[in-house]
Design a protein around this motif. Structure first.
Motif, PDB file in Angstrom:
ATOM      1  N   UNK A 138       0.869  -1.184   0.000  1.00 60.23           N
ATOM      2  CA  UNK A 138       0.000   0.000   0.000  1.00 60.23           C
ATOM      3  C   UNK A 138       0.907   1.235   0.000  1.00 60.23           C
ATOM      4  N   UNK A 139       0.926   1.939  -1.114  1.00 58.13           N
ATOM      5  CA  UNK A 139       1.777   3.130  -1.243  1.00 58.13           C
ATOM      6  C   UNK A 139       0.882   4.354  -1.367  1.00 58.13           C
ATOM      7  N   UNK A 140       1.050   5.284  -0.441  1.00 52.57           N
ATOM      8  CA  UNK A 140       0.272   6.523  -0.446  1.00 52.57           C
ATOM      9  C   UNK A 140       1.218   7.707  -0.283  1.00 52.57           C
ATOM     10  N   UNK A 141       1.216   8.597  -1.266  1.00 47.98           N
ATOM     11  CA  UNK A 141       2.087   9.778  -1.213  1.00 47.98           C
ATOM     12  C   UNK A 141       3.549   9.412  -0.951  1.00 47.98           C
ATOM     13  N   UNK A 142       4.002   8.409  -1.706  1.00 48.04           N
ATOM     14  CA  UNK A 142       5.385   7.933  -1.612  1.00 48.04           C
ATOM     15  C   UNK A 142       5.746   7.417  -0.219  1.00 48.04           C
ATOM     16  N   UNK A 185       6.861  -0.119  -7.257  1.00 42.90           N
ATOM     17  CA  UNK A 185       6.857   1.215  -6.640  1.00 42.90           C
ATOM     18  C   UNK A 185       8.085   2.038  -7.022  1.00 42.90           C
ATOM     19  N   UNK A 186       8.728   1.647  -8.124  1.00 46.74           N
ATOM     20  CA  UNK A 186       9.733   2.500  -8.735  1.00 46.74           C
ATOM     21  C   UNK A 186      11.185   2.163  -8.478  1.00 46.74           C
ATOM     22  N   UNK A 376      10.693   5.332  -1.211  1.00 48.86           N
ATOM     23  CA  UNK A 376       9.421   5.155  -0.519  1.00 48.86           C
ATOM     24  C   UNK A 376       9.657   5.174   0.984  1.00 48.86           C
ATOM     25  N   UNK A 377       9.092   6.137   1.670  1.00 46.72           N
ATOM     26  CA  UNK A 377       9.265   6.230   3.116  1.00 46.72           C
ATOM     27  C   UNK A 377       8.609   5.041   3.813  1.00 46.72           C
ATOM     28  N   UNK A 378       9.198   4.618   4.932  1.00 49.30           N
ATOM     29  CA  UNK A 378       8.670   3.539   5.777  1.00 49.30           C
ATOM     30  C   UNK A 378       8.755   2.151   5.152  1.00 49.30           C
ATOM     31  N   UNK A 379       9.476   2.039   4.041  1.00 48.47           N
ATOM     32  CA  UNK A 379       9.696   0.739   3.413  1.00 48.47           C
ATOM     33  C   UNK A 379      11.173   0.383   3.539  1.00 48.47           C
ATOM     34  N   UNK A 380      11.444  -0.793   4.079  1.00 49.05           N
ATOM     35  CA  UNK A 380      12.818  -1.252   4.286  1.00 49.05           C
ATOM     36  C   UNK A 380      13.048  -2.579   3.569  1.00 49.05           C
ATOM     37  N   UNK A 381      14.324  -2.934   3.392  1.00 47.85           N
ATOM     38  CA  UNK A 381      14.693  -4.189   2.726  1.00 47.85           C
ATOM     39  C   UNK A 381      15.737  -4.931   3.554  1.00 47.85           C
ATOM     40  N   UNK A 382      15.739  -6.247   3.439  1.00 44.25           N
ATOM     41  CA  UNK A 382      16.770  -7.054   4.100  1.00 44.25           C
ATOM     42  C   UNK A 382      16.907  -8.386   3.377  1.00 44.25           C
TER      43      UNK A 382
END
Length: 422
Positions: A138-142, A185-186, A376-382
């Motif tokens: 869910x992506x809202x305003x990046x 999401x880019x 994208x703020x609040x999205x992390x990767x591992x």
């Protein structure tokens, strides 16, 4: 609709470690896994024995990663090999260091590592949803606000961690779905390719060689006619492929070159300790010491049984020919075959047999200190979803555990700072 502090998508080593660290830092955590059980790939690691990490020092450790290994410095500074060993011992799992500084589960069962991670999740009362595929973010305003499940249900969270792995061993749940979510999401995606995988040769390798292992051999990788890398150790012929530890080590560069439509060749040297002239003298000594010996007998003194008929077929030499009747050209043919077996590489084993994935989310799109997306703020990767693959030997699993730990810690710190600022 309830919201949680952290949603972790993927219950592999990276995702579970992130969840554990975040929970220890006081966050409410929910882990979502598409498969019926967590960490299935970990359960088959190290040929089923669980090669969890490697005790190499940091400078040597980083050399085993692709060109983006430096991206991991912050993760390794926060949680490295001795920290991982201590973590598992505190949870009740014993480890042992073996040849090549490889750290294995002491019981010899990788599934024990899975069991203790699962127990760690239960002990911390972390919510684990299995058999729960995620449809999209869910992506809202990046900003990432959570996920939509395949059944249409929404799960909201302050932070979301993508730890879905790559595409290797897809039956364990690594299907590339997280990579596609990142792409949607880019994020820039480095083309995912199989790595640490057997290589297919242009000429069919005879079935008689299946399972044959060559010890103390060397292999040189040539790309577009130029030497790209070389390794010394064991080579195996397996199901028509070139395999074994040193071929696996060379496979990343080989597969990338094939992807780029470059010519790829492996040259095997069965006698790397001997120069050509020294090997020639060795052959002459064998002939002198064994008067009347034929080529079959001579080859038997130079090669293991599985390779003898293969050698004669490849060189076109008759086994019945008396060795002392060989001319210079025939002796050169034998000597060259022992030192230079050329194999044109035309493909590789399928994803089902690849140990790790090369490629994934570009490191340039991720903050190495927090593992948060720069887009994208609040999205992390591992974990393996990031373009940070390494050689075999425990390096890839350590990267998964370390990035998971750092992500969990960074997410907790960010939410605590946000709470304090209110």
């Amino acid at each position: 609709m309830n919201s949680t502090d952290l949603l972790v998508i993927g219950a592999g080593p990276a995702g579970l470690m992130a969840a554990i660290k975040a929970a220890d830092e006081g966050l409410s955590v929910c882990v979502i896994e598409s498969m019926p059980r967590p960490a299935r790939k970990l359960g088959i690691s190290g040929k089923g024995r669980g090669n969890l990490t490697n005790t190499a020092k940091l400078s040597d450790f980083l050399k085993h990663f692709n060109q983006h290994g430096r991206f991991l410095k912050a993760a390794f500074a926060t949680f490295f090999n001795t920290d991982l060993i201590d973590f598992f011992e505190q949870e009740g799992l014993q480890t042992v260091v073996e040849r090549g500084n490889r750290v294995f589960v002491a019981s010899g069962r990788a599934t024990d590592a899975v069991k203790y991670l699962h127990q760690a999740i239960d002990k911390r009362k972390i919510k684990l949803l299995t058999s729960t595929p995620v449809k999209k973010l869910i992506i809202e305003n990046q900003r990432c606000a959570g996920v939509i499940l395949s059944d249409g249900k929404k799960l909201l969270a302050e932070k979301t961690l993508l730890a879905t792995g790559g595409l290797s061993y897809p039956l364990t749940g690594s299907t590339g779905d997280g990579i596609e979510m990142a792409r949607a999401c880019g994020h820039k995606i480095i083309a995912p390719l199989p790595s640490l995988v057997a290589l297919k040769t242009e000429n069919t390798i005879p079935e008689s060689l299946n399972g044959t292992v060559l010890k103390n051999a060397s292999a040189e990788l040539r790309i577009a006619g130029k030497k790209a890398a070389g390794e010394f150790g064991e080579i195996a012929f397996l199901d028509g492929y070139l395999a074994g530890p040193i071929i696996i080590s060379l496979s990343r560069a080989a597969v990338q070159a094939l992807h780029n439509q470059q010519q790829v060749e492996i040259i095997i040297d069965l006698k790397p300790a001997l120069e050509y002239a020294t090997l020639d003298r060795r052959i002459l000594r064998e002939i002198e010491a064994n008067r009347g010996i034929n080529l079959s007998g001579l080859v038997a003194k130079l090669l293991p049984a599985d390779l003898r008929s293969y050698c004669l077929n490849q060189t076109g030499l008759a086994g019945s020919l008396k060795a002392d009747q060989m001319n210079a050209a025939q002796r050169k043919a034998l000597r060259t075959w022992l030192k230079e077996q050329h194999y044109k590489i035309v493909g590789h084993a399928p994803w089902e047999q690849a140990i790790v994935t090369a490629g994934g989310v570009a490191t340039s799109d991720i903050n190495p200190n927090t593992l948060e997306s720069k887009l994208i703020a609040n999205l992390h990767f591992a974990g393996e979803i990031i373009d940070i693959d390494a050689d075999t030997g425990g390096y890839n699993l350590q990267a998964a555990f370390s990035t998971g730990w750092l992500a969990g810690l960074a997410i907790a710190q960010a939410l605590k700072n946000k709470s304090t600022a209110r």
